[in-house]
Design an enzyme around this catalytic site. Sequence first.
Site, PDB file in Angstrom:
ATOM      1  N   LYS A   1      12.788  11.585  19.302  1.00  0.00           N
ATOM      2  CA  LYS A   1      12.830  10.349  18.510  1.00  0.00           C
ATOM      3  C   LYS A   1      11.398   9.847  18.274  1.00  0.00           C
ATOM      4  O   LYS A   1      11.037   9.430  17.172  1.00  0.00           O
ATOM      5  CB  LYS A   1      13.674   9.287  19.233  1.00  0.00           C
ATOM      6  CG  LYS A   1      15.168   9.610  19.217  1.00  0.00           C
ATOM      7  CD  LYS A   1      15.990   8.798  20.204  1.00  0.00           C
ATOM      8  CE  LYS A   1      17.435   9.329  20.249  1.00  0.00           C
ATOM      9  NZ  LYS A   1      18.278   8.669  21.253  1.00  0.00           N
TER      10      LYS A   1
ATOM     11  N   ASP B   1      21.230   1.325  17.193  1.00  0.00           N
ATOM     12  CA  ASP B   1      22.261   2.316  17.503  1.00  0.00           C
ATOM     13  C   ASP B   1      23.659   1.853  17.083  1.00  0.00           C
ATOM     14  O   ASP B   1      24.616   2.615  17.181  1.00  0.00           O
ATOM     15  CB  ASP B   1      22.280   2.581  19.025  1.00  0.00           C
ATOM     16  CG  ASP B   1      21.595   3.889  19.393  1.00  0.00           C
ATOM     17  OD1 ASP B   1      21.489   4.762  18.502  1.00  0.00           O
ATOM     18  OD2 ASP B   1      21.184   4.039  20.554  1.00  0.00           O
TER      19      ASP B   1
ATOM     20  N   GLN C   1      18.366   3.968  25.631  1.00  0.00           N
ATOM     21  CA  GLN C   1      18.875   5.325  25.831  1.00  0.00           C
ATOM     22  C   GLN C   1      19.905   5.319  26.961  1.00  0.00           C
ATOM     23  O   GLN C   1      19.598   4.917  28.084  1.00  0.00           O
ATOM     24  CB  GLN C   1      17.698   6.262  26.167  1.00  0.00           C
ATOM     25  CG  GLN C   1      18.088   7.719  26.301  1.00  0.00           C
ATOM     26  CD  GLN C   1      18.509   8.363  24.983  1.00  0.00           C
ATOM     27  OE1 GLN C   1      17.925   8.104  23.927  1.00  0.00           O
ATOM     28  NE2 GLN C   1      19.539   9.182  25.024  1.00  0.00           N
TER      29      GLN C   1
END
Length: 282
Positions: A49, A116, A93
């Site tokens: 990422k 997200d 994450q």
Amino acid sequence: MTVIIDGKACAKKVIEELRKKTKNLDKKPSLAVILANNDPSSRIYVASKERQCLDLGFNSCVYRFDENIKQQDLIKLIHELNENDDVNGILVQLPLYKHLNEQEIIELINPKKDVDGFHPINVGKLNCNLEPWAICCTPKGIIKLLKEYNINLVGKNVVVIGRSNIVGKPTATLLTNENATVTLAHSKTKDLKEITKNADIIISATGKAKLIKANMVKKDAIVIDVGISKQISGKLVGDVDFENVKNVASYITPVPGGVGPMTIACLMENTYELFKLQNQKA
Ligand code: NAD
């Protein structure tokens, strides 16, 4: 002849579009990533990422924590990132260290920075077929892949296997919003084969290597493999017995090189969209 869906090429297209849209901006989109676990796969995902942000000229900042991190420290950091106008997207994450409360952290993220799409407000908007501020990256990437290959979803009999909040459920919701007829299967489903045999499209997201065998797939069905499992040899494989299923399917995604690259491309797209949202002139 079976079409092998090229996720890398499709992701590249998304990235090049973003590059065009962002190259002349004075200010660049910016992503903050929180890494608070010691899972080796998470480290690899976060590194890629970061690399993709760098490649696009986006700003990225990774906050790495060892297991001494406390829930209060993360809460404080989320508040700071929510307040910081130089941060457009916040990504936590998952999973977090076991002693941390993931849901509390996700719910503290400003939904307009929830890159997200995991915040209940964004999940709720998706369920109501309203526009979420961000749509979960993997499900969004799957729909983009299907559209890129002009696969019509209306009225199609689709089975999604796996009911996680980050892949299975939002994928089923997006497909429903696209007017597909969706069955959501999971570990307690009885006779999975009976369901998959009737599906026009199978989307598998379980992490169980080779769960989907050729005799579970209808001739000319479309097969999307989200799963990633690491074999003892270190090789990455999906949920689908690719070598055999590809002889039955009309379209199939490989692992790696299918859904994976689309997830990162959609993360970059979400970062840009949140940047635009936050920089809109009143
Ligand atoms: P998860 O472990 O949270 O969920 C797995 C789901 O699979 C569960 O709902 C479970 O009920 C179902 N399941 C397990 N065994 C089953 C069986 N035998 N039959 C039917 N259903 C079964 O996992 P997740 O976070 O949703 O991820 C799923 C897979 O997708 C993992 O392999 C993960 O690594 C991969 N993944 C890939 C990407 C990508 O970008 N390619 C992104 C996210 C996750």
